[in-house]
Design a protein around this motif. Structure first.
Motif, short mmCIF file in Angstrom:
data_model
loop_
_atom_site.label_atom_id
_atom_site.label_comp_id
_atom_site.label_asym_id
_atom_site.label_seq_id
_atom_site.Cartn_x
_atom_site.Cartn_y
_atom_site.Cartn_z
N TYR A 71 27.28 79.40 -19.34
CA TYR A 71 26.04 79.22 -20.12
C TYR A 71 25.74 77.73 -20.34
N ARG A 72 26.62 77.03 -21.04
CA ARG A 72 26.38 75.60 -21.27
C ARG A 72 26.57 74.80 -20.00
N GLY A 73 27.59 75.21 -19.25
CA GLY A 73 27.98 74.43 -18.09
C GLY A 73 26.91 74.38 -17.01
N ALA A 74 26.04 75.38 -16.96
CA ALA A 74 25.02 75.40 -15.90
C ALA A 74 23.90 74.42 -16.20
N TYR A 75 23.83 73.94 -17.45
CA TYR A 75 22.75 73.08 -17.93
C TYR A 75 21.45 73.88 -18.11
N TRP A 76 21.08 74.70 -17.14
CA TRP A 76 19.86 75.52 -17.20
C TRP A 76 20.19 76.79 -17.96
N ARG A 77 19.83 76.81 -19.23
CA ARG A 77 20.26 77.92 -20.08
C ARG A 77 19.27 79.09 -20.07
N ARG A 78 19.78 80.24 -20.44
CA ARG A 78 19.00 81.45 -20.72
C ARG A 78 18.29 81.97 -19.47
N GLY A 79 17.34 82.87 -19.67
CA GLY A 79 16.62 83.47 -18.54
C GLY A 79 17.32 84.72 -18.04
N PRO A 80 16.54 85.72 -17.58
CA PRO A 80 17.12 87.01 -17.21
C PRO A 80 18.11 86.95 -16.04
N GLY A 261 13.16 94.18 -28.14
CA GLY A 261 14.25 93.34 -27.64
C GLY A 261 14.86 93.72 -26.31
N GLU A 262 14.35 94.76 -25.62
CA GLU A 262 15.00 95.12 -24.36
C GLU A 262 14.86 94.02 -23.31
N VAL A 263 13.83 93.17 -23.43
CA VAL A 263 13.71 92.08 -22.45
C VAL A 263 14.31 90.76 -22.97
N PHE A 264 14.93 90.78 -24.14
CA PHE A 264 15.52 89.54 -24.66
C PHE A 264 16.84 89.23 -23.95
N ASN A 265 17.11 87.94 -23.81
CA ASN A 265 18.35 87.53 -23.13
C ASN A 265 19.37 86.90 -24.06
N THR A 266 18.90 86.33 -25.17
CA THR A 266 19.84 85.68 -26.09
C THR A 266 19.37 85.91 -27.52
N VAL A 267 20.20 85.51 -28.45
CA VAL A 267 19.87 85.63 -29.87
C VAL A 267 18.66 84.75 -30.21
N TRP A 268 18.43 83.71 -29.43
CA TRP A 268 17.30 82.82 -29.71
C TRP A 268 15.97 83.55 -29.56
N ASP A 269 15.92 84.54 -28.71
CA ASP A 269 14.68 85.31 -28.51
C ASP A 269 14.32 86.14 -29.75
N ALA A 270 15.31 86.37 -30.60
CA ALA A 270 15.10 87.25 -31.74
C ALA A 270 15.35 86.55 -33.06
N LYS A 271 15.57 85.25 -33.04
CA LYS A 271 16.03 84.53 -34.24
C LYS A 271 15.07 84.74 -35.41
N LEU A 272 13.79 84.45 -35.18
CA LEU A 272 12.82 84.56 -36.28
C LEU A 272 12.60 86.02 -36.66
N LEU A 273 12.54 86.89 -35.64
CA LEU A 273 12.32 88.32 -35.92
C LEU A 273 13.41 88.87 -36.84
N ILE A 274 14.64 88.42 -36.60
CA ILE A 274 15.76 88.93 -37.40
C ILE A 274 15.80 88.23 -38.76
N GLU A 275 15.72 86.90 -38.76
CA GLU A 275 15.82 86.17 -40.02
C GLU A 275 14.74 86.57 -41.02
N GLU A 276 13.53 86.81 -40.51
CA GLU A 276 12.43 87.18 -41.43
C GLU A 276 12.35 88.70 -41.65
N GLN A 277 13.29 89.41 -41.07
CA GLN A 277 13.33 90.88 -41.22
C GLN A 277 12.00 91.50 -40.81
N LEU A 278 11.50 91.06 -39.65
CA LEU A 278 10.22 91.56 -39.14
C LEU A 278 10.42 92.82 -38.31
#
Ligand code: GCO
Ligand code: MG
Length: 402
Positions: A71-80, A261-278
């Motif tokens: 993940y970190r080592g590739a430099y290019w993070r995230r994506g399906p 969230g079925e198309v989400f790849n990381t927690v970052w895709d859902a951060k606000l949705l979860i934190e704001e309990q949306l």
């Protein structure tokens, strides 16, 4: 325990699956699912050309370090493509770890928090009466929770409303099928479907509906409100979720529970949705969210915010993904439900599995590892077949979401 070889298989026992198999110098092997529907060969190349050569000789038990290396080592993070590749490796390494420990995977996560895992399946019809009969048939099979979809008059052939979704949707066609969409035709139809379902099948069965990201926030808010009398278990993917703030509008207007969230790849895709309990349910799944290492962190984060888990489990993820999900489901304290649309006999013969279904619930079984294997001796009998998900256009030709 050193990784000695990694092989990638792309097979099509009715639909395309990408399978990772990791071999070790101690003779233990593990398998992972890396399927990305309609983009299978991109993941296979990422794994074969860029990942496998870097992992030979590494310690198979250092899955945490390997996850970050990829993940970190590739430099290019995230994506399906990246995250499905990492998931394939990570799931196979957890399989090896649990086999080495002589335990089913859920025991390594903290043990079972429940006896069995509630699941939901699919039922659909081109007309409302057909959908009502299809839901009844699922109830008769023992399901306690059912996702219901229906065709829309004036819109031919919408994905998810006709024939079974178990096999490739465009296997005889090397380009995606084009479908037609109209929100104004769809919106009044869905409450009528659920009114008919409640009238026919009563209040007890859990009913769900998937919008496939086709609405705007205010349209989704209207649908959620109109569905309130029918007490859905959830309304899924009501709007495209790249703009997480869009869910605030939906949330403010309706008490219908929301899943995404079925198309989400990381927690970052859902951060606000979860934190704001949306949202009420997070649909991230092993294969698309980076494997058990990443998925359990998303699950724990969701648990802090009253969001329950609901792993994506359609048939376009291989039985390995379902098997791995079931171990997380059995363990996770904030479990909600597991999607289970089932597999054909042909698929199951290529992926022998330890999970079982009974009375609306699944159990991962007690086999060591995640309990799903891959019969590589038969892989050559199921060569890759080009296939795509359909695309969706408005009646005037504008390309639309689905
Ligand atoms: C679901 C999904 C599927 C997807 C499919 C895409 O809720 O199960 O929306 O119907 O369309 O998994 O590959
Ligand atoms: Mg869905």
């Amino acid at each position: 325990m050193k990784i000695t070889d990694i092989r990638i298989f792309v097979t099509c026992p009715g639909r395309n699956f990408v399978t990772v198999k990791i071999y070790t110098d101690e003779g233990l092997t593990g398998v992972g699912d890396a399927t990305l529907n309609g983009r299978e060969l991109a993941v296979a190349s990422y794994l074969k050309d860029h990942v496998a050569p870097c992992l030979i000789g590494r310690d198979a038990l250092c899955s945490e370090d390997i996850w970050h290396y990829l993940y970190r080592g590739a430099y290019w993070r995230r994506g399906p493509v990246t995250m499905a590749s990492i998931a394939g490796i990570d799931t196979a390494l957890w399989d090896i770890r649990a086999k080495a420990a002589g335990m089913p995977l859920y025991q390594l996560l903290g043990g079972a928090s429940r006896d069995r895992v509630l699941c939901y399946t699919h039922a659909q019809g081109t007309g409302i009466s057909e959908a009502v009969v299809a839901v009844g048939a699922r109830i008769d099979e023992g399901y306690l929770a059912i996702r219901a979809q229906v065709g829309i008059p004036g819109l031919p052939d919408i994905y998810g409303t006709g024939v079974s979704g178990l096999t490739n949707t465009a296997s005889d066609n090397a380009t995606p099928r084009e479908e037609m969409w109209s929100t104004s035709k769809y919106l009044p139809r869905i409450p009528r479907l659920f009114e008919a379902l409640r009238a026919a099948h009563g209040e007890e069965v859990h009913l769900l509906h998937d919008v496939h990201h086709r609405l705007s926030p205010i349209e989704a808010a209207r649908l959620g409100k109109d569905l309130e009398p029918f007490r859905l278990f959830w309304l899924e993917d009501a709007v495209p979720a790249e703009n997480q703030e869009g869910f605030r509008v939906v949330r403010q207007h309706t008490t219908t529970p929301l899943a995404v969230g079925e198309v989400f790849n990381t927690v970052w895709d859902a951060k606000l949705l979860i934190e704001e309990q949306l949202i009420d349910f997070i649909r991230t799944t092993c294969v698309h969210a980076g494997g058990p290492t990443a998925l359990r962190r998303i699950m724990d984060f969701a648990g802090l915010h009253h969001v329950r888990t609901a792993c994506h489990g359609a048939a376009d993820m291989s039985p390995i993904c379902l098997g791995a999900n079931l171990h997380l489901d059995l363990w996770v304290p904030n479990f909600g439900i597991q999607e289970y649309s089932g597999y054909t006999e042909e698929m199951l013969s290529l992926f022998p599995h330890a999970w079982s279904f009974s009375g609306g619930y699944l159990h991962p079984g007690e086999a060591h590892g995640h309990g799903v294997d891959f019969d590589e001796s038969h892989a050559d009998e199921y060569p890759y077949q080009p296939a795509y998900l359909p695309v969706n256009r408005l009646e005037d030709g504008t390309l639309w979401h689905w």
